[in-house]
Every structure is written in C-alpha cells, then in structure tokens.
Design a protein around this motif. Sequence first.
Motif, PDB file in Angstrom:
ATOM      1  N   ALA A 385      46.883  42.604  51.646  1.00  0.00           N
ATOM      2  CA  ALA A 385      45.673  41.370  52.075  1.00  0.00           C
ATOM      3  C   ALA A 385      46.059  40.496  51.133  1.00  0.00           C
ATOM      4  O   ALA A 385      45.888  39.248  51.461  1.00  0.00           O
ATOM      5  CB  ALA A 385      44.282  42.153  51.739  1.00  0.00           C
ATOM      6  N   GLY A 389      47.463  37.989  53.922  1.00  0.00           N
ATOM      7  CA  GLY A 389      46.208  37.204  54.140  1.00  0.00           C
ATOM      8  C   GLY A 389      46.319  35.784  54.226  1.00  0.00           C
ATOM      9  O   GLY A 389      45.978  35.131  55.563  1.00  0.00           O
ATOM     10  N   ARG A 405      38.114  36.512  52.696  1.00  0.00           N
ATOM     11  CA  ARG A 405      38.977  37.515  52.538  1.00  0.00           C
ATOM     12  C   ARG A 405      38.985  38.744  53.355  1.00  0.00           C
ATOM     13  O   ARG A 405      37.944  38.989  53.902  1.00  0.00           O
ATOM     14  CB  ARG A 405      38.820  38.067  51.132  1.00  0.00           C
ATOM     15  CG  ARG A 405      39.068  36.955  49.881  1.00  0.00           C
ATOM     16  CD  ARG A 405      38.813  37.678  48.665  1.00  0.00           C
ATOM     17  NE  ARG A 405      38.993  36.590  47.569  1.00  0.00           N
ATOM     18  CZ  ARG A 405      40.116  36.155  47.065  1.00  0.00           C
ATOM     19  NH1 ARG A 405      41.180  36.808  47.589  1.00  0.00           N
ATOM     20  NH2 ARG A 405      40.213  35.191  46.277  1.00  0.00           N
ATOM     21  N   ALA A 406      40.066  39.082  53.724  1.00  0.00           N
ATOM     22  CA  ALA A 406      40.110  40.243  54.728  1.00  0.00           C
ATOM     23  C   ALA A 406      39.549  41.688  54.174  1.00  0.00           C
ATOM     24  O   ALA A 406      38.756  42.322  54.795  1.00  0.00           O
ATOM     25  CB  ALA A 406      41.494  40.619  55.060  1.00  0.00           C
ATOM     26  N   VAL A 450      42.643  40.018  45.011  1.00  0.00           N
ATOM     27  CA  VAL A 450      41.842  40.476  46.074  1.00  0.00           C
ATOM     28  C   VAL A 450      40.925  41.451  45.425  1.00  0.00           C
ATOM     29  O   VAL A 450      39.519  41.612  45.816  1.00  0.00           O
ATOM     30  CB  VAL A 450      42.625  41.279  47.123  1.00  0.00           C
ATOM     31  CG1 VAL A 450      41.827  42.004  48.159  1.00  0.00           C
ATOM     32  CG2 VAL A 450      43.677  40.501  48.012  1.00  0.00           C
ATOM     33  N   SER A 572      54.232  33.714  50.404  1.00  0.00           N
ATOM     34  CA  SER A 572      52.553  33.798  50.517  1.00  0.00           C
ATOM     35  C   SER A 572      51.918  32.540  49.775  1.00  0.00           C
ATOM     36  O   SER A 572      50.874  32.128  50.195  1.00  0.00           O
ATOM     37  CB  SER A 572      52.079  35.085  49.691  1.00  0.00           C
ATOM     38  OG  SER A 572      50.871  35.253  49.982  1.00  0.00           O
TER      39      SER A 572
END
Length: 874
Positions: A385, A389, A405-406, A450, A572
């Motif tokens: 994630a 993400g 957020r996932a 996360v 990322s």
Amino acid sequence: MDNSLPPADELVLVDRELAQLDARRSQLLARRAWLIRVLHAPVASVALPPRPPVADSTPRSAQNVLLTLGGTLLTIAAIAFTLVSWGSMGIGGRAAVLSAVTAAALVAPVALLRRSLVSTAEAVAALGMVLMVLDAYALHRVALPATDGLGYAAVAAAVLAAAWTAYGSALSRLRVPLPVAVVAGQLPLPLGVLAAGGGSTAFAWAALVTAAADGAVVLWARPASVRITAVTGAVALGGWALLTGGLLSLTSPWDGAPLLLAGAAVTLYLAWRRPALAVAASAVAGLAAVTAVGGLLRAAVPADWAVPGYVLCGLATASVWWLRAGTAGTTSASAPASGAATRSGGSTADTAGARLPAGVRLGLGCAGAATTALGVVCALPPVAAGLLGPLARTTEVWSGEHAERALTSYPGTAVLVLAVAAAVLAALPRLWARCAALALAWALLTALPVSLGLPFAATLALQLLTSAAALWIAVRPGPATRGLRTTGAPGERSGTSGTEPGPGAPTPPVTAPSAAPSGPSAAGPSAAPAGGPGAPRPGWAPVRPRTQAPVIAPGTVLGWSAYAGGLASAVSAVALALDVRAATFLALGVVLGLCSAVAVLGVDARRVVSACGAVLAATGLVFAMAAAGGFEDHWTALALLLVPAATAALGTRAPRPVALAIEITGGAVGLLALGIAASRPAFLALALALGGVIAAATAVRPERRRFAAWTAAALFLAATWVRLAVWEVTTPEAYTLPVTVPALVVGFLRRRRDPEASSWTAYGPGLAATLLPSLFAAWTDPEWVRPLVLGVAALVVTLLGARFRLQALLVLGGTVLALDGLHELAPYVVQAVGALPRWLPPALAGLLLLAVGATYEQRLRDARRLRDRVARMR
C-alpha cells in the motif's frame, strides 16, 4: 549435315543435336544404374539366422501369477462358503470346517518352506491369514452377536496383529505376515476410541499413539517391508493427529497444544534416531511445536499481536540451526565432547549444538524459517500500500487533495514483525541473510507511513529519505558487507572483498580458491605413488586442478539489492508528490540529485540506469516548470528540447556507456517534444530545425559522427518540408531539390575518395529523389514548362553518364528522358491513331512482329552487347 546453311541457323541445329545427345546419355546412365542394382542384389544381401522368439515372461513371474490366481480363487471360495453356505451346517460342522481349513493353511507353509517352495508358502500363508479374518467374522456372527461391532473389530484387530506377528516371527522366510500385522495394528486404538464414543480429540490422541508405535517399529524392526509399512501408517495417522491439533489450536488452544507438543516430541525422537528421516521429521516437529506455542500466545495476547507471537516462536525454532555443529553420535559418545567443551569454556548452547545431529538442526531451522517467512508475508500488505498506493491516483494533479489510504485498519504490529525479522537477519554472517535484511529494512520504512498513519509531508520526506539511504548503500556497500563469513561458496565472501572499486575502475572477478590436493597426488601429475618406480597403485590417477567460475562479490549483490529498493521508493515518492506543486518540484529535484550522484559515484550498470533516471527526472522538471508557467503545448515542446541538448553536451564528458545511455534517453525526450509540437506545424518546423542543430553539434564527435550526421540531415530536411507545407508550396521540386543537391555533393566526394564505388551508391539516391517525383508530376501537368525542363535535365544526365561511363546516370537519365518524350508524343499518337483506318494498326503490328522475328538472333546479340556495355559501367 547440311553445310550450306547460314552460320546462325547451323549453330541452332548443332545446339539442338547436342541437347538430344545429352538427354539420351542421361537415360542410358539411369538404365545402367538399375541393372547394377539388380545384378548385385543377391550378393549384397546376407541371410541372417532366425532369431529365437523372445519369451513374454520368465518362469519366476509365471509362477507368481499362478500362485496369486490360485490364492485369490481359494480366498473367494472361502468367503463364499462363510457368507452363503454357513447356514446349512451345524455349529460343530462349522467350527470343524473352518478350524481344519485354517489350521491346514497355516501349517502347510512349514512343510513348503522345508522343500524351498517359498512362493507357494507365501500364497498358502496369505490364504490362512484371510481365513483367520473369516474365523473372527464367523465367531462374531455365531458366538457373540450382541457384541458391539466396532469394539469387537478393535479387539479382533489387536488379536490378529499379535497372532500374525508371532506367526511371521516364527516363519521368518515369509514376507507377508509381518507387514500385514503392522497394517492390522493401525486399527485397535482408533476403533476402540470410536467404540467408546470419543470425539475428534480422543481419536487424534489414539492416532498419535498408534503413530508412535509405528515409529517404534521403524526404529527397531529389521525387514524393509515392515519399516515401509510402518512409515506409511505413521505418516497417515500422525498427519491426521497433527492436523487435528492444528485446527484445535485455532479454536481451543489448550486442547490442541498438548496434542501438538506430544506429536512434536515423537517426531523429533524419530528424527534423532533415523538420520535418513531427520530433516523431514524434524521439520514437521518444529512446525507442530511452533503451532502449539503460537496458539497459546495467540489466546493470551490481543488479536493484533498474534502474528508477532508466531514469528517469535519461529525465530526461536530457527535459532537451533545456529548452534555449534558437533558429532551426531550416541549419548555416551557425545558426553565426553560435552564435558570437554564445558572445561574449555564452551557455552551451553555449543554443548547442545554438539549433541544435535545436523539433519535435526536443519529441519528445525527450516520449520522456523518457514514460520517467520509466513509472518513476514502477512506483514507485507502495508508495504504494497505504501509503495503502490501513490501510483493509483484518484485525485487531480496539483489539486492539493490526497487520496484515501487503501489500508485503514491493518494491524500496526506489521512493522514490528518486519523490524524483528530484519534485526535477526542482519546479525547472521551470511550474504543471503544480509540481502534479506536490507530488503526488510526497506519494507519497514515503506510500511511505516501506512501503519502509523503519517501525514502527507512526513510520508513524502520518509520516502525520499528511504530512497537516499538505499541509493547510498548501492554506491557504498562496504559497511553492509562487514562481518560476512568466508565460506568459499559463490557470493559469500568476507567484508573486505565486498568493497567495490571506485568509479571508472574495473571490477575484478573474485574466484574461489580450489582445494589443494592431498595424499600421493599432491606433488603433481608427474609424482608417482609409492611402491617402486614405474609401478602405480591400482586406482591411482593424477589429480587435475579444478577451475571454478568467477563468483560475484558480496558488495555487488548487496548494492543491487539496495539499488532496486531505492529506485522503487523514488518512483513512489514522485507519484505521491504530484498532489502538491511545491512537493513535485522538491521530489523531482531530490531524485535528480540522487540519480546524478549514483551516475557519478556508482559502478557497473547502476551508473547507466541512474543516468537515464536523471534524464527522466530532468524531463519531469521541465514539464513541471512549463505547467507552472502556463505554457502552451508548442512552447512546452520547445522547452523539452533543452533535455536532448543537455544530454548531448554531457555526452562529451561522460564515460562511453553512460554517454550513450543518456543520449538515447535524451533522443527519446526529443521525439516526445516533436510529438507535442505536431499540432502546430510552424513550431514543428522550428523544433525539427533545433533538433537538427543538436544532432549536427553531436556529429562533431568522432564516435557519433556517422549516425548523428544522418540524423541531422534527416531533421533539417524534415524541417524544410514542414516549412514548405506551411507556406503552401505544392511544387515537388521544392521538396526534392534540397535532398538532391546535398546527396549529389556527398556522392561526388565519395567517388573522389573511392573511385571504385558504384555510381548507384554515389549518385543513384540523389538523382532518383528529383527525377522520379518530377516525372510523375510531368505526366499530370498540362503545361509544357516542367516536361521541357525535365527532358533537358534528363538529357544532360544521360550524356554525362555516357561520357563518364556511369551506369546510374545513363539508366536513370535515359529512362526518364524516354518516358518524358513519350508523354509529349502521346497526344499526337492518339490523334494519329484515331485518324487512321481501324485495320491499319493491327496490320502494322503484324509487320513489326514479322520483322522482329526475322532478325531475332541479330537483335538478341545486339541486346546482349548493350547489356554487357552497360554492366561494365560503374
């Protein structure tokens, strides 16, 4: 032969006669070859003696088949007699018949074995054991009909197992009774538990006890068939017991833990005593112990701490592998070693390691490693994630809004699992462990935002720091290689050998030293063994030195591992930074600096990849500046040309692999700029011209001269064509002459430098570029100016070709001149043909064909001479 013919006709006649002679010769040669094959066929073939028929079966196999069929038929007859004909006899008759037949079947093998009829004895003994089962069934039906079936079956199986064991032990030459006794021994305890109404837990305990008994048989029985049967039963029943214990550990840990621990103890003892089964059995024991203890911890801690509990158990089990290896002998043999280790200051762990066989340590280590790896896999979703993400964008670029957020409810202990696993692996002096520790440390830093729910700024800063740290290790992996153990295996070297050379220095291959020969061959191939001169011992041979392939230095492996993580974090971070304008400039600038640093300080292919990444980061900065300034697309395209210009300038100073990579990447950016500028032709012409200038400047360098020069010429020509199209110029010569003139100049210079060069190579492309398009235009042009000028030009080219004996000029000029003249005469020809009678054109065509036919040979010779003359031209 008529000699009064003309020479041409006589030549045709001679050629025809020779062709007929050749055909006849071929027919005669084929007939001769066939006759030779027919005459020599009986001599070449040699009659071979007939081969004896191959037997379909051996006497031994035939005997076994007959005995098996006979025993099977007798067994079927006995079953039919017991089930069908039993009711027609009294109790005495029944008992007498079964007893007599069973006794005869069990006693007969004794006499058969004395006569060495082993196979017959096996068949009769098997029949007797089947009759014993039928006796037990008959006894239950007649004497004990009210007895519970499962309980009676359990007792009968125990009695039959004991009887068959005694029978097989008494007649040791029989191979069937003992394995069948082992099979019967699997039934008493499980059937007894079912008869007593026990649940799944009791049945699992009964299966485990039976499996332990099978293990004892494996340890102490001698026949291989008995051990194989016992191993099969132990695997089946023990596996059932352990699976039941594993399910109970999820629902009722305090019921499942004793079962799992007992199974682990039994399996571990079997692994200790049987080295052949040590690895597999100890691995099963380790998994059972980890499941038991982990289940108890899971029941005692909150749900989020379940996975860390299992991971700790797995690490504790895996630590057994790192105990000091010692002798795997008996307790008496290992006791002196233990005492010596204690007296010399050895630790308790070393003493325990000396007592553990290597197979047991390996199996336990694999079980613990598998458990730890499974826990690490459970902790990876936050890593995915955090890394992927930002790539799944749901908001507009530079909108200031951040995507949700996932993962919002994943346990925060995932980072703890990653941290513990990374710390443990970092402490191991092995290359694979150090690489895994680096990967887990990178995963920990990626998952932190996360798991902890960090804000946007902190997440971006952490990703950039992670990328910087990983790329620093990729450039300077020396500290990460400290403490690595030198084992001689590929890729495992000491920390000093893992340090990479500086930029520009070649990486020396590290080769593993070959083992020095010992014994009589240590003196080399010329050294003879003892026993007299010239008398080598049997089996003695000189030892040849073994060459091993070069291995990769640890620093290279660790550097690439860290480099992959650093690039992933950089991508990322850039994707995440697109939410905010200032963050985008910051992230792209940091990535540009990091990639540039690796391109300057790194080694091998990492420099090349980093250089390409720096070019892409610079392209992103140009895009961001254009977007921030509100540039239109065509101005953005012109701004993007700064990237290939910069790469062309840097290519003069960078090493050759890096220079080529950044120039190719810059060229790709230039193509992107041309694609963006295509919507405005005027700016496209300007962009093409600027690209031509960049390519021309690159062509100054000797190693890029040829390709860059052609690229510059193509770009300048394309810019000219686009500009002419913008000016709405439709005259084809305006497009072709800018190609023709430079091409002819280049061809002239080529011919001066190489007089043997073909005229097609030197002048053909340039002339065709103008003459052919102009010819097509002249055929559709109603005016007379273009055909006239084209005809004059073609005439000049043809005359030059004839004067200087240049094939390309003569052929192209003559062809264009003829076609141009035909175009000019075509209207008059059509008009004249229309005025003539309709019968006249066919008549003229016929006369022409007659004239050509009459002078065919002469015309053919003329055409050949013309072809030869043209072919001799350059």
